[in-house]
Design a protein around this motif. Structure first.
Motif, mmCIF file in Angstrom:
data_model
loop_
_atom_site.group_PDB
_atom_site.id
_atom_site.type_symbol
_atom_site.label_atom_id
_atom_site.label_comp_id
_atom_site.label_asym_id
_atom_site.label_seq_id
_atom_site.Cartn_x
_atom_site.Cartn_y
_atom_site.Cartn_z
ATOM 1 N N TYR A 157 1.468 -0.767 0.135
ATOM 2 C CA TYR A 157 0.078 0.476 -0.405
ATOM 3 C C TYR A 157 0.724 1.325 0.139
ATOM 4 O O TYR A 157 1.665 1.711 1.175
ATOM 5 N N LEU A 158 1.046 2.326 -1.393
ATOM 6 C CA LEU A 158 1.459 2.996 -0.969
ATOM 7 C C LEU A 158 0.692 4.336 -1.315
ATOM 8 O O LEU A 158 0.702 4.953 -2.047
ATOM 9 N N SER A 159 0.446 5.484 -0.081
ATOM 10 C CA SER A 159 -0.474 6.307 0.006
ATOM 11 C C SER A 159 0.695 7.034 -0.990
ATOM 12 O O SER A 159 0.354 8.333 -0.670
ATOM 13 N N ARG A 160 1.807 7.161 -1.250
ATOM 14 C CA ARG A 160 2.292 8.145 -1.546
ATOM 15 C C ARG A 160 3.663 7.712 -1.583
ATOM 16 O O ARG A 160 3.665 6.911 -1.099
ATOM 17 N N PRO A 161 4.828 8.108 -2.857
ATOM 18 C CA PRO A 161 5.737 7.199 -3.780
ATOM 19 C C PRO A 161 6.668 7.126 -2.187
ATOM 20 O O PRO A 161 6.442 7.949 -0.871
ATOM 21 N N VAL A 183 -0.808 -4.408 -5.650
ATOM 22 C CA VAL A 183 0.256 -2.522 -4.910
ATOM 23 C C VAL A 183 -0.819 -1.694 -5.405
ATOM 24 O O VAL A 183 -1.559 -1.487 -6.265
ATOM 25 N N LEU A 185 -2.025 2.314 -4.840
ATOM 26 C CA LEU A 185 -1.717 2.938 -5.322
ATOM 27 C C LEU A 185 -2.883 4.261 -4.718
ATOM 28 O O LEU A 185 -3.428 3.894 -5.802
ATOM 29 N N GLN A 186 -2.394 5.388 -4.086
ATOM 30 C CA GLN A 186 -2.905 6.183 -3.720
ATOM 31 C C GLN A 186 -2.964 7.377 -4.618
ATOM 32 O O GLN A 186 -2.318 8.166 -3.317
ATOM 33 N N HIS A 188 -1.703 9.499 -6.551
ATOM 34 C CA HIS A 188 0.055 9.719 -7.036
ATOM 35 C C HIS A 188 -0.636 10.944 -8.235
ATOM 36 O O HIS A 188 -0.122 10.714 -9.359
ATOM 37 N N ASN A 194 -1.219 4.299 -12.875
ATOM 38 C CA ASN A 194 -0.554 2.710 -12.436
ATOM 39 C C ASN A 194 0.629 2.730 -11.993
ATOM 40 O O ASN A 194 1.470 2.310 -12.766
ATOM 41 N N CYS A 195 1.509 4.463 -11.904
ATOM 42 C CA CYS A 195 2.611 4.710 -12.035
ATOM 43 C C CYS A 195 2.773 5.328 -10.454
ATOM 44 O O CYS A 195 2.197 6.238 -10.092
ATOM 45 N N THR A 196 4.428 4.756 -10.676
ATOM 46 C CA THR A 196 5.260 5.434 -8.658
ATOM 47 C C THR A 196 5.867 5.378 -9.579
ATOM 48 O O THR A 196 7.103 5.047 -9.905
#
Length: 208
Positions: A157-161, A183, A185-186, A188, A194-196
């Motif tokens: 879980y990536l709430s931010r990069p 994964v 992503l929240q 970004h 769909n990128c980080t």
């Protein structure tokens, strides 16, 4: 860290069964320098509110069946070392019974009491000890804590990069197969869907 705590609290609340709350006993370490001032300035209530890496919370909410992570080396011969993951089996007043999930003693049953824990953090305004069970809930863990773990299924879980060199690689490499990886992503916003961001400090490689 706050994000991990929120996930763990939500998952613990949703786990069936009766919860048990264990409160720590916190006190200033007895030292000669400025002792009188520290005792007056840092009451137990203030110490209870301190949370930092490597220290269990003052209020520890536990349920049978919950996964937890050990926060201290206790008995490495029997597989009880820092970051060992375990499952709660039984809760008593002075000990908690666990089944080990990782390490060289998977499946063994252990009893662990409260311990006196002194945080090794120079940014804290006072040196104090917390008497508490040396565990933290482990439905979710930080990327740094996940190092060394090998799991069949992983959700990231990536709430931010990520913001540190190599963090994304560490997170993605915890799983044994790409089919077991998900994964989330929240929003970004500055990136495509769909990128980080994969943070790489290229200067690290210049001297190689």
């Amino acid at each position: 860290m706050d994000c991990v705590t929120d996930v763990n609290n939500k998952m613990t609340a949703g786990l069936p069964g009766q919860e048990r709350v264990y409160l720590s006993s916190d006190s200033v370490c007895v030292e000669k320098e400025n002792m009188e001032f520290e005792l007056d300035a840092f009451s137990p209530k203030i110490l209870n509110g301190i949370n930092c890496s490597g220290l269990p919370p003052h209020k520890l909410v536990v349920k049978v069946g919950a996964p937890v992570m050990l926060m201290r080396n206790i008995d490495q011969t029997n597989g009880l070392y820092n970051e060992t993951r375990m499952q709660v089996r039984r809760m008593e007043n002075h000990v908690i019974e666990y089944k080990t999930l990782t390490g060289n003693k998977v499946g063994s049953i252990v009893l662990i009491p409260r311990l006196n824990l002194i945080p090794n953090n120079e940014t804290l305004p006072v040196r104090f000890q917390r008497r508490q069970f040396p565990i933290i809930m482990s439905f979710a863990m930080t990327i740094n804590k996940s190092q060394g773990q090998t799991l069949s299924k992983v959700g990231i879980y990536l709430s931010r990069p990520v913001f540190t060199h190599g963090q994304l690689y560490v997170a993605l490499s915890r799983v044994t197969s790409k089919d077991g990886m998900r994964v989330l992503l929240q929003d970004h916003r500055h990136l495509e869907d769909n990128c980080t961001m994969n943070v790489v400090y290229r200067e690290v490689f210049e001297s190689l």
